[in-house]
Scaffold this active site. Structure first.
Site, PDB file in Angstrom:
ATOM      1  N   ARG A  40       0.831  -1.213   0.000  1.00  0.00           N
ATOM      2  CA  ARG A  40       0.000   0.000   0.000  1.00  0.00           C
ATOM      3  C   ARG A  40       0.868   1.266   0.000  1.00  0.00           C
ATOM      4  O   ARG A  40       0.475   2.281  -0.580  1.00  0.00           O
ATOM      5  CB  ARG A  40      -0.930   0.002   1.215  1.00  0.00           C
ATOM      6  CG  ARG A  40      -2.137  -0.905   1.017  1.00  0.00           C
ATOM      7  CD  ARG A  40      -3.042  -0.820   2.213  1.00  0.00           C
ATOM      8  NE  ARG A  40      -4.328  -1.449   1.969  1.00  0.00           N
ATOM      9  CZ  ARG A  40      -5.232  -1.651   2.920  1.00  0.00           C
ATOM     10  NH1 ARG A  40      -4.984  -1.274   4.160  1.00  0.00           N
ATOM     11  NH2 ARG A  40      -6.383  -2.216   2.635  1.00  0.00           N
ATOM     12  N   LYS A 206     -12.263  -9.427   9.236  1.00  0.00           N
ATOM     13  CA  LYS A 206     -13.232  -8.323   9.328  1.00  0.00           C
ATOM     14  C   LYS A 206     -14.638  -8.835   8.984  1.00  0.00           C
ATOM     15  O   LYS A 206     -15.185  -8.598   7.904  1.00  0.00           O
ATOM     16  CB  LYS A 206     -12.801  -7.172   8.433  1.00  0.00           C
ATOM     17  CG  LYS A 206     -11.544  -6.512   8.968  1.00  0.00           C
ATOM     18  CD  LYS A 206     -11.145  -5.306   8.198  1.00  0.00           C
ATOM     19  CE  LYS A 206      -9.846  -4.759   8.759  1.00  0.00           C
ATOM     20  NZ  LYS A 206      -9.230  -3.766   7.892  1.00  0.00           N
ATOM     21  N   GLY A 360      -5.956  -5.449   2.234  1.00  0.00           N
ATOM     22  CA  GLY A 360      -4.502  -5.261   2.359  1.00  0.00           C
ATOM     23  C   GLY A 360      -3.747  -6.576   2.414  1.00  0.00           C
ATOM     24  O   GLY A 360      -2.736  -6.753   1.736  1.00  0.00           O
ATOM     25  N   GLY A 383     -12.793  -4.092   2.560  1.00  0.00           N
ATOM     26  CA  GLY A 383     -14.149  -3.657   2.903  1.00  0.00           C
ATOM     27  C   GLY A 383     -14.689  -2.665   1.884  1.00  0.00           C
ATOM     28  O   GLY A 383     -15.850  -2.747   1.474  1.00  0.00           O
TER      29      GLY A 383
HETATM   30  C1  3PG Z   1      -8.480  -1.753   5.501  1.00  0.00           C
HETATM   31  O1  3PG Z   1      -7.396  -2.288   5.728  1.00  0.00           O
HETATM   32  O2  3PG Z   1      -9.461  -2.391   5.078  1.00  0.00           O
HETATM   33  C2  3PG Z   1      -8.601  -0.280   5.686  1.00  0.00           C
HETATM   34  O3  3PG Z   1      -7.392   0.264   6.091  1.00  0.00           O
HETATM   35  C3  3PG Z   1      -9.691   0.066   6.657  1.00  0.00           C
HETATM   36  O4  3PG Z   1      -9.347  -0.394   7.935  1.00  0.00           O
HETATM   37  P1  3PG Z   1     -10.498  -0.606   9.027  1.00  0.00           P
HETATM   38  O5  3PG Z   1     -11.301  -1.799   8.597  1.00  0.00           O
HETATM   39  O6  3PG Z   1      -9.770  -0.803  10.311  1.00  0.00           O
HETATM   40  O7  3PG Z   1     -11.341   0.647   9.016  1.00  0.00           O
END
Ligand code: 3PG
Length: 408
Positions: A40, A206, A360, A383
Site C-alpha cells: 500500500r 473483518k 490489504g 471492505g
Molecule cells: C483496511 O485495511 O481495510 C482499511 O485500512 C480500513 O481499515 P479498518 O477496517 O480498520 O477501518
C-alpha cells in the site's frame, strides 16, 4: 456509473499546501512490530510523488490498524519506508494536529513531504458520523485552515465515515487522488459487466464487512455462491451447529462477534444452498499444521481451511465467470498455514473469470506470490471494494462528489 469528482488534474498545486489522506495500513509482524509488506505504501507513493513533483507541500494523513489491536502503532516506520520508495526525505512528526504538527506544516517548503501521526490515535476519528458533524471535529478545525486543498486517495478506507475521510471535503476544495481514481474506474467497470456465475470468496477477520456484503448480495440475487474462509468460515461453521472447539468459540466471544454467529444462522437458514462452508480445517497444534474434518474439530486454534475444502473451492472458482475475493483464508503469515490462501489465489489467477481481489492482506499475498498478472484487478481495499461491489455508497467517495457538484 460516473466518476463525478475533481481529480489532481483540476488543481493548481504549485507551492500549495495539500492534505492528502492515504491508506497505508499494513501488515505488521506481531512478534517484532516490523512492517511485513509495503504494497500500500508503494501504491500511494505514486500520488504523493506527483503532488510533490507539481510543487505541492504534501501533508499526509493515514491510519494504522484500530485501537486495541496489536498492530495499532505509530507511522514512523511507514515514513521511513515511503522515504526509501520515493528516494526523497519524508518528514514524520509524532503529532496529528497539535502545536508540533501545525508548526511542522507551517515550516514546509515547496515539494516537501510530511507524514503526520496515526490519525486513529485521536479518539474522535474512530466515531463514524455524517460529514457535517465530522467537519466540526478538532482534526478538521485545526488542520483545514493550514491547507489549500484536501485530496482523498484512501480508497481502502472510503467505506468509513470517519473525520479524516469525510470532514475536510465538507469545508475545503477537495479532489480524488490517483489511487482513488484508478480503483473506482476499475470497480465501476467490473460492476457494469458482471457475468454469471458470480462467486464471492469472503475470508479474513473483518467479519462485520463480510456479513454486511453477504446479506446485501444474497438479498439482491447478485451472487451465485459465497465461499467462506478465514474467521468468516469459523463463524458460519459455528452458526451451522458445528462444534468448533472451546478455543475458537472463545476467540469469537472475545472479539464480541457472537452477534455474527446469530446472523450467520439466519443467513444459512435462508441461503444455505448458496453459502458454502468448509468441510475440513487445519488447526495449529504444537506449532504444527494438522487437518481435521469439521465433524471432529479439536480444542486448538483453526488457522486455515483444509485440503478437501481447498479442492472443492478451486472447483467453484474454475466454473465462475466473475470472482470477487476478500481477506485471506487463514493465518497466511505463518508458512504452514498459507496453503488455503495461496491455493485459492493460484486458482483465481489461472481461471478465465473476471477477477477482483481485495484487502490489504490478500493483495499483499498476491503480490508476494507474483500472480498479479492472472488477476483482473488487485484492489488495495477489502471492505471498501466489497461494499462498493455490493452496491453501497462509500461515504469517502460520496462527499467528494457532493463537493464537486456543490451539493454542500
Ligand atoms: C483496511 O485495511 O481495510 C482499511 O485500512 C480500513 O481499515 P479498518 O477496517 O480498520 O477501518
Amino acid at each position: 456509473m460516473s466518476l463525478d469528482f475533481y481529480t489532481i488534474d483540476d488543481l493548481d498545486l504549485d507551492n500549495k499546501t495539500v492534505l492528502v489522506r492515504v491508506d497505508i495500513n499494513s501488515p505488521v509482524d506481531p512478534s517484532t512490530g516490523l512492517l511485513l509488506d509495503d504494497t500500500r505504501i508503494r501504491l500511494h507513493a505514486e500520488t504523493i510523488k506527483e503532488l510533490s513533483n507539481k510543487g505541492a507541500k504534501t501533508v499526509i494523513l493515514a491510519h494504522q490498524s484500530r485501537p486495541g489491536k496489536k498492530d495499532f502503532t505509530t507511522l514512523k516506520q511507514h515514513a521511513e519506508s515511503l522515504s526509501k520508495i520515493l528516494n526523497k526525505n519524508v518528514d514524520y512528526v509524532d503529532d496529528i494536529f497539535g502545536i508540533n504538527a501545525r508548526n511542522s506544516i507551517k515550516k514546509m517548503e515547496k515539494t516537501d513531504i510530511l507524514l503526520l501521526e496515526n490519525v486513529r490515535f485521536y479518539s474522535e476519528e474512530i466515531i463514524a458520523r455524517e460529514p457535517k458533524h465530522q467537519s466540526k471535529t478538532h482534526l478538521i478545525e485545526k488542520l483545514a485552515p493550514l491547507a489549500d486543498y484536501f485530496i482523498n486517495d484512501a480508497f481502502a478506507a472510503a467505506h468509513r465515515s470517519q473525520a479524516s475521510m469525510v470532514g475536510f471535503a465538507y469545508v475545503m476544495p477537495s479532489a480524488a487522488g490517483r489511487i482513488m481514481e484508478k480503483e473506482l474506474k476499475a470497480i465501476y467497470n467490473a460492476m457494469d459487466n458482471v457475468q454469471r456465475p458470480c462467486i464471492y470468496i469472503l475470508g479474513g477477520v473483518k467479519v462485520d464487512d463480510s456479513i454486511m456484503v453477504m446479506e446485501n448480495v444474497l438479498e439482491k440475487g447478485s451472487a451465485d455462491f459465497i465461499l467462506t474462509t478465514g474467521l468468516v468460515a469459523n463463524i458460519f461453521l459455528w452458526g451451522s451447529g458445528i462444534n468448533i472447539g472451546k478455543y475458537n468459540k472463545n476467540f469469537i466471544k472475545n472479539k464480541d462477534y457472537c452477534e455474527f454467529v446469530k446472523k450467520s444462522k439466519k443467513l444459512l437458514k435462508k441461503y444455505g444452498d448458496k453459502i458454502i462452508i468448509p468441510k475440513d480445517i487445519a488447526v495449529c497444534k504444537e506449532n504444527k499444521r494438522i487437518e481435521f474434518s469439521v465433524d471432529n474439530i479439536p480444542n486448538n486454534p483453526i488457522y486455515d481451511i483444509g485440503t478437501d475444502t481447498i479442492k472443492e473451492y478451486a472447483g467453484y472458482v474454475m466454473q465462475a465467470k466473475t470472482l470477487f475475493a476478500n481477506g485471506p483464508a487463514g493465518v497466511f503469515e505463518k508458512e504452514e498455514f498459507n496453503i488455503g490462501t495461496d491455493d485459492i489465489l493460484n486458482a483465481i489467477a489461472s481461471s478465465n473469470a473476471f477477477s477482483i481481489i481485495g484487502g490489504g492482506h490478500l493483495a499483499a499475498a498476491a503480490n508476494q506470490m507474483g500472480i498479479s498478472k492472472g488477476v483482473s484487478h488487485i484492489s488495495s481495499g477489502g471492505g471498501a471494494s466489497i461494499n462498493l461491489l455490493a452496491g453501497e455508497n462509500l461515504p469517502g467517495v460520496q462527499i467528494l462528489t457532493e463537493y464537486t457538484t456543490k451539493k454542500i
